[in-house]
Design a protein around this motif. Structure first.
Motif: not given
Length: 87
Positions: A63-66, A68, A71
């Motif tokens: 997902k976009d919020d992952e 980072v 990760n």
């Protein structure tokens, strides 16, 4: 999909990095904990390629919020992230 051990994930990730971003140059050493961005190994476009590889190889969705650095910005981070997603 059978569970993968962290060593096989690590081998896959390192192989992809060497083949895709270091043009097969295994002499350009990097540690598993090295930041891809800080070392200039992978740029922002490369992160998208890396993400696509991981999603396809391990049949996971990132997902976009992952997306980072915690990760995706080193072999160690990716191995941990993928292992959790496959968990």
């Amino acid at each position: 999909m059978p569970a993968l051990d962290k060593n096989s994930i690590r081998t896959d990730i390192k192989g992809f990095i060497v083949d895709s971003f270091l043009f097969g140059n295994k002499e350009q050493a990097f540690a598993d904990s090295d930041s891809f961005m800080d070392k200039g190994i992978v740029d922002s476009t490369g992160i998208l390629e890396l993400t696509s590889f991981v999603e396809e190889k391990y049949k996971i969705s990132i997902k976009d919020d992952e997306m980072v650095p915690d990760n995706l910005d080193s072999v160690d981070n990716l191995v941990g992230f993928i292992s959790k997603k496959l968990g």
